[in-house]
Every structure is written in C-alpha cells, then in structure tokens.
Design an enzyme around this catalytic site. Structure first.
Site, PDB file in Angstrom:
ATOM      1  N   PHE A 131       0.872  -1.161   0.000  1.00 47.75           N
ATOM      2  CA  PHE A 131       0.000   0.000   0.000  1.00 47.75           C
ATOM      3  C   PHE A 131       0.920   1.224   0.000  1.00 47.75           C
ATOM      4  CE2 PHE A 131      -2.725   3.232   1.835  1.00 47.75           C
ATOM      5  CZ  PHE A 131      -3.861   3.059   1.078  1.00 47.75           C
ATOM      6  N   ASP A 202       3.408  -4.717   8.641  1.00 49.42           N
ATOM      7  CA  ASP A 202       2.145  -3.993   8.523  1.00 49.42           C
ATOM      8  C   ASP A 202       1.022  -5.032   8.530  1.00 49.42           C
ATOM      9  OD1 ASP A 202      -0.204  -2.868   7.514  1.00 49.42           O
ATOM     10  OD2 ASP A 202       0.878  -1.396   6.312  1.00 49.42           O
ATOM     11  N   TYR A 227      -9.483   0.235  11.562  1.00 50.05           N
ATOM     12  CA  TYR A 227     -10.789   0.397  10.917  1.00 50.05           C
ATOM     13  C   TYR A 227     -11.099  -0.602   9.810  1.00 50.05           C
ATOM     14  CZ  TYR A 227      -8.057   3.281   7.578  1.00 50.05           C
ATOM     15  OH  TYR A 227      -7.141   3.750   6.682  1.00 50.05           O
ATOM     16  N   LYS A 228     -10.239  -1.578   9.621  1.00 51.18           N
ATOM     17  CA  LYS A 228     -10.545  -2.588   8.606  1.00 51.18           C
ATOM     18  C   LYS A 228     -11.259  -3.760   9.287  1.00 51.18           C
ATOM     19  CE  LYS A 228      -6.691  -0.984   5.757  1.00 51.18           C
ATOM     20  NZ  LYS A 228      -7.473  -0.278   4.723  1.00 51.18           N
ATOM     21  N   ARG A 374     -11.856  -5.932  -5.915  1.00 50.19           N
ATOM     22  CA  ARG A 374     -11.341  -6.425  -4.637  1.00 50.19           C
ATOM     23  C   ARG A 374     -12.501  -6.685  -3.690  1.00 50.19           C
ATOM     24  NH1 ARG A 374      -7.585  -3.222  -0.270  1.00 50.19           N
ATOM     25  NH2 ARG A 374      -9.502  -2.021  -0.104  1.00 50.19           N
TER      26      ARG A 374
END
Lengths: 415, 415
Positions: A131, A202, A227-228, A374
């Site tokens: 990312f 990560d 928040y995922k 995705r």
C-alpha cells in the site's frame, strides 16, 4: 444447469454456515438491509457495541464527567488497555501494543526507531507493491536518516537477505492489500534476523482475520489499522507493536508528553516512559478509541484460529461459487490456504465499472488500480449464504453486461 | 460587608451579561446541573451540535453508508473543510489550515518542515515554560536535524533575535498554558523575520478566544488544539497552518498517502499534493473530525472580536469578584487586557487540594505544577453570573479551609 448449480451451492452454504456457527457474530453488527458487505477490509461495519461505546463516550463521559473522565472513565490508560486487547488478536504479549495515531504515523515511528537500532547498516527493504503509504513513509525515513530504500518484493526478500550484512530493516505487509496474498512472516523475519536485520510488519490486512503470530514469528515491530477487519470506525486509531526485547531501546522520533515517564510533572526534559507507553505521542483520540474498544468486544470468547478457519472457508467457497456459476474471471488471490488472506481479488478490464454495478446490486466491494475487483470477507458478519448471494449477483452483472451502463463509468472522488 | 459586596457584584454580573448577550451560546452546550465549568481550556464542553454530528457520523454515515460515506458524506475532504472553518477563527485565509493528527504530531510536522527551510541556520528557539510537549517535540526535531535547541522565554525572544543570524525558527505559544499570559505574536514574528528566521505558533490556548491574527501578524506556521476552547471533544484532531508563501516549499516529514497529489493512483512514488493537503498524513480520524465540525457551529454568526471582548470581560470580572469578596490569592495572570488570554491562574501553596475542594463544590478547574489553581473561561458557555458563583465558592472553600480535608490531598492519576 445454472439453477442446479445454485441449488447445490445453496445447500453447501447452509452446511458450511452450520459448521462455522460458533464464529457467527452477525447479530453483533448493524448492516443495512439488502447489502452484502465485501468491503470490511477497507472500512469494517458498525457494531452495536461500537455504536453504544461511542454514544457513551460522547454523551455520558464527555458530556457529564467532562475533564474528570480522564480518571473516572480511564481515558488516560485507554491506549494501552485497547492495545492489550489487540495484542491478544495478533499473538503478542500484554504491554507491547498501544493505539493512538494513524497507521502512517505509527509506521513512521516504528520504521524510524527500528532503522536507528542498526546504525552501521544502510539499507531498508520494503515491497514496491505495498500500500503506497508504506513506501512513502519508509522512503521519507530513509531520506531523513541517510539510508537507502531498496524495493524488493516479499517473495524475493529471503534471497536478498541471505548472506547480506547491509540491511538494517525489512519492512513488509503480512497480507498484500491488492492481491490478498499472505506472506510468511516467520520465514522473512528469520531471514532478516539471520542477516542481522530487524523486521517490521504492517498488519492492516491481517489483524483480526489471520493468526498473525507476532511472538511466534519473532517479529520486532508491527503496526496495524483499527478500521478494517477490527471494525473500529472510519479513521480509527492504528496500533503499534514493539517486541519486549526492543522496548528499552525504542526511541520515538516524535517526542510528546504522552510518551513521557511523568507527563504531569510538566518537566521540559524528556524522559521516555517505560514499556510501550513510550510509543505514545500526543493526547489520544478518545472518541475513536472508544469506538474501537467497543468494536473489539465482537471477538470476546472467540479463538482467532476459529475466525481464521471461517475466513478461509468463506473465501474458498466464494471461488467455488464462481466456478459453479460459470464466472470465469481470473482470480488473483492465491488458492492455497497458507498463502491467502481474507479477500478474493478478481481481474476484469472494466473493473471500476464492475464494482459500481455490483454496488448498485447491493454487493459492496471496491476497485483497486489498475483492473482489480477487490472483495474482502470480514468473517464475523458474513455467512456462506451471503457469499453465494454475492457470487450470483456478480454473475448477473457480468452476464447482463450491467457494467457497461454509462452511470458506472464515472469515477467518484474516492475510489 | 460581604453580603453587600455579593449583592453589588450580582447586579454587576447581570449588567455585564446583558451587555454581552450577543455572544451568549450557553444553550448550544450541554453542561451538567450544578457545575460551573472552568476547564474549557483543557477539555471544552459538549455541544448539542457536536453530539448530533457524532451520532450522525456513527449511525447514519458509518452504519448505513459504510464505505460510500467517503464520497457521500465527504469524509475525504473533511480535513480541509474543517480547516477552513478554523482558518476564519484564527485570521488565516482559506486553504492554509488542515486538521488531522494530534497537536504534538502537528507540531512535529511544522517544526521539522520549518527548520529545514533555513538549512544554513542551526538554532531553534522555544520557551522553557511551554507546555512540555512543545519542548519535547522541538528538542527531538533538533536532535534529528543536528540543530541546537535554545530555551528562551518569549519575553526575551525579541532581544535574542535582534541582530542575530543563527536562528532558523522561533517557536512559541501565543498564550502560556499555565499563567495565561498572552504574548505578542506580531512583534515576535517581526523580530524573527528581521533576523531572517521563521516563526511557528502554538495556538492551543488562544484559538477560539483570542483574535489570533495569523495573517495580520505574519506568522509562518502554527498549530492548535481541537479540544480546548474549540470544544471538539476529548483528543479531538489538532490543526496545522502553513502560510501561503510557504506552501510550495513545505516538506512534510511524515510522507503518507493522504498528502499525495493522487492518492488513489496508488503510485509508490511520492508527489506532494498542492496546497495545505500536503500537510496531511494518514487516513483522517473521521469521528473526531465530525465532533469538531459540529462544535465549530457554535461560532456561526459570531465575530471573534466580540468573543474576545466577552472573554476579557469574564476574566476581568472574576478578578473583580475576588477583590470584592476579599479573596487575596496572588493572581499570576496579567491584569492588562493586552497580555491576558482567557484564563485566570491563582497561586496557593495547597493548590492541588484547593482545586479538588472546588470540584467538590461544583466548580471545575484544574491544578498545574507546582502551585497553580488554573481557571479557564470558555466565553461561549460561561456567564458573568457563573463567574460570580465560582468566586463565591472559592471564597467559601478558602474561608472554610475545606481544602485541608484528607480526601482532597490524594492525587488522581491524571491531574
């Protein structure tokens, strides 16, 4: 033939849901009717507990206790308290995880501190396909410290590290945000250690859905997103992990009063707090932490291994559904359980429009450049029946070429 | 005599409240009964609008819109939108203020970027009596950049700068968090500029209550807190200001995807966004920003000059009440309007216990080391009648020596 396949898959979905009933937390979450939410890897769904925790933090704690809430509602120690709950989910001991800043700021702290622990070494490795914020922040740290950033895929990291003596830090994501590939944290970490380097991980796309195994894998540092899959709310505080053996040497590049040994002595001299508290910086984002703390109660009584098995079953079943329904898009995500996170990414030349058409049908996933549909599978609130429904709607969108409608071509500001 | 004094002061309080009625926003805030809240300089009170904004952000935007809220509820652009609202309050043009990280992280970004803009100069000035996080973070930046931190009181800053050529940056708070002294932003900034240096201002104790005048005073950089007088909620996002002439050269030390020119292109190369957006780092704390945005509506239709006049009237009247009621504690805060922020700090050898005894009587202030009773006057929700009530209760606490009770001696974890 399709009707037969669908009926067969529906039976199988019910069987699998029965098999995984112990990890079904659907009732803990608030989801709109008519939606199959396959974007929990971007913004996890709202839970009842997160909603109530936020409301309580605002209306009773802030509104009534006012400043007294720092003591009476234990706001001050919330970063460590919530950190300890996350530590359990990522295989780390208590006292090694703290929440607070954004993921990027957390990564800045971890990478900066880690790189300075190997001052004689000049190279930091990271994944060119990470990312982007991971690459940006690591590049920035390297520029500041006069180090060389070397972009090496995690698949090539072990070979790069073998026999080397120039690498200070190998910084990788455990799960690729785009492809969903799960990398071997323990093997890459061992290779880093064999070469005298440190590792930073990560966990944005693995915390809460993979048996992360920070201690078991020997990880030195890690960060992750609130928040995922953890469903802590939009822009929720991230977390940072520092292995126990590095805590005493961890130098936070951003020296703030919250990382001070005696913050209320108001001394102008900085003395770093003991333990993970030294990774704190400023006043914690209390409302965001409250939502995250509420959200994490969805994991109460659950074993992460069982959650992982449910996740693998959901993603495998989705691919099975695609096959059974005759959807023949290339699957980017590895079929091997040991190499798959909690998502399935598909390739389509009109991926953006396909995602928009799916959203119009109630299946919310997202698009990633250049041609990726995705789909994330947050195991706590998705069932195998949901998965089949999503696959059927994807088939319909493709068969009906719904994605060719003009309204699905225009890119939104945030994609 | 005391009864006469009290009656006279009560009349005067009503007159002053009538005079300042246009800035009375008490009904916009939720405060518990029986409390005079003199700690809005530490944690501003909850407003109805902040409560409703947070509830809407959680329940409708997050809960129902889910990931679509990034577009549909304009979460992505909230840091700049809320920044623009704050810019109006601190005398800065649109496009120069953004919200997001904590105050300490914001200061790290500003001080780091500023110091690198004067690479030939090796000294950074800051106030030894600043709120400690300011000293800590500035010291950390200096260590990283090989600069010398020189601790110079703001009162001595002009003399230190005059004729010098070694100072890169003068970094000061506009209002001293402990004494409430208001420093002259324009004069110190001009002295910095005359010496070829830049200025950075911490507005934590001035934003929302003082006519900050960033543009008028020529300030180069500034940061400020969202949770004090702006009432954005516990740990609310802070803001950072970069003057228009420095935006093109502003190098964020923490390179993240939110500060990128094209964040969704997902490119591993970092290209800083135009304008103040480059001061962003990670995903914004949406719930915290929502509360802050709601809170700022309390300023709608108000002129900051009028708010400042109300603030000065409240603090001056408080000191008048102390005199009228025979309370003779030393007042640390300057009596001169031009040198006073929105607080009154008093000295007492048992200051901690006095504050606890006051809280027990419903007057919430706070203690600051070593002997300060710190009382903040948030003008939007305090009246002159409140101020008199607080003064009367302080007199009673002192006259009755209530602070000598054992229960008020024990320090809470967070003081």
């Amino acid at each position: 033939m399709t009707d037969d396949s669908t009926a067969r898959l529906a039976t199988r979905a019910r069987e699998l849901d029965a098999e995984h009933v112990s990890t079904d937390r659907r009732n803990a979450f608030v989801l709109p009717d008519g939606v199959v939410y396959l974007d929990g890897n971007s913004l996890g769904a709202l839970s009842v507990a997160a909603r109530e925790a936020t409301r309580d933090a605002v209306e009773r704690q802030w509104g009534e206790q006012l400043i007294r809430a720092w003591n009476d509602s234990e706001w001050w120690t919330a970063p460590e308290r919530v950190g300890n709950r996350i530590a359990e989910l990522v295989g780390a001991p208590a006292g090694t995880v703290v929440v607070g800043d954004s993921t990027t700021v957390s990564l800045y702290k971890a990478v900066h501190a880690a790189a300075r622990m190997r001052p004689e070494r000049r190279v930091v490795l990271t994944d060119p396909d990470s990312f982007p914020t991971d690459v940006h922040v690591t590049r920035g740290v390297c520029e500041q410290l006069g180090l060389t950033l070397e972009l090496v895929s995690p698949g090539d990291a072990v070979a790069r590290l073998e026999g080397s003596d120039d690498v200070a830090l190998a910084s990788y994501s455990q799960v690729d945000y785009r492809t969903g590939e799960l990398w071997d944290l323990a093997t890459i970490t061992a290779a880093a250690h064999d070469a005298g380097a440190l590792s930073c991980w990560d966990l944005c796309h693995s915390a809460g859905v993979v048996e992360v195994g920070l201690t078991a894998g020997g990880a030195d540092f890690a960060v992750g997103c609130g928040y995922k899959y953890l469903s802590g709310g939009p822009g929720a505080p991230a977390f940072v992990f520092v292995a126990p053996e590095h805590l005493a040497d961890f130098t936070n590049p951003i020296l703030g009063w919250n990382g001070h040994a005696t913050p209320f002595a108001m001394s102008p001299d900085h003395v770093a707090a003991d333990g993970i508290t030294r990774a704190r910086v400023g006043t914690p984002p209390v409302l965001g932490i409250a939502a995250l703390e509420g959200a994490l109660t969805a994991y109460d009584g659950l074993d992460v291994g069982d959650v992982r098995r449910r996740s693998l079953s959901l993603t495998a079943f989705f691919v099975e559904c695609l096959g059974g329904l005759g959807v023949d898009l290339p699957v980017v995500t590895p079929a091997d359980d040991a190499r798959r996170g909690s998502q399935v990414s598909l390739r389509h030349p009109d991926a953006y429009a396909v995602v928009q058409a799916l959203i119009a049908r109630g299946v919310i996933g997202d698009f990633r450049e250049p041609d990726i549909v995705r789909l994330g599978f947050a195991p706590l609130y998705l069932s195998h029946e949901d998965v089949l429904a999503a696959a059927v709607l994807l088939r319909d969108v493709l068969d009906g070429r719904e994605f060719e409608r003009a309204e699905f071509a225009t890119r939104a500001a945030v994609t």
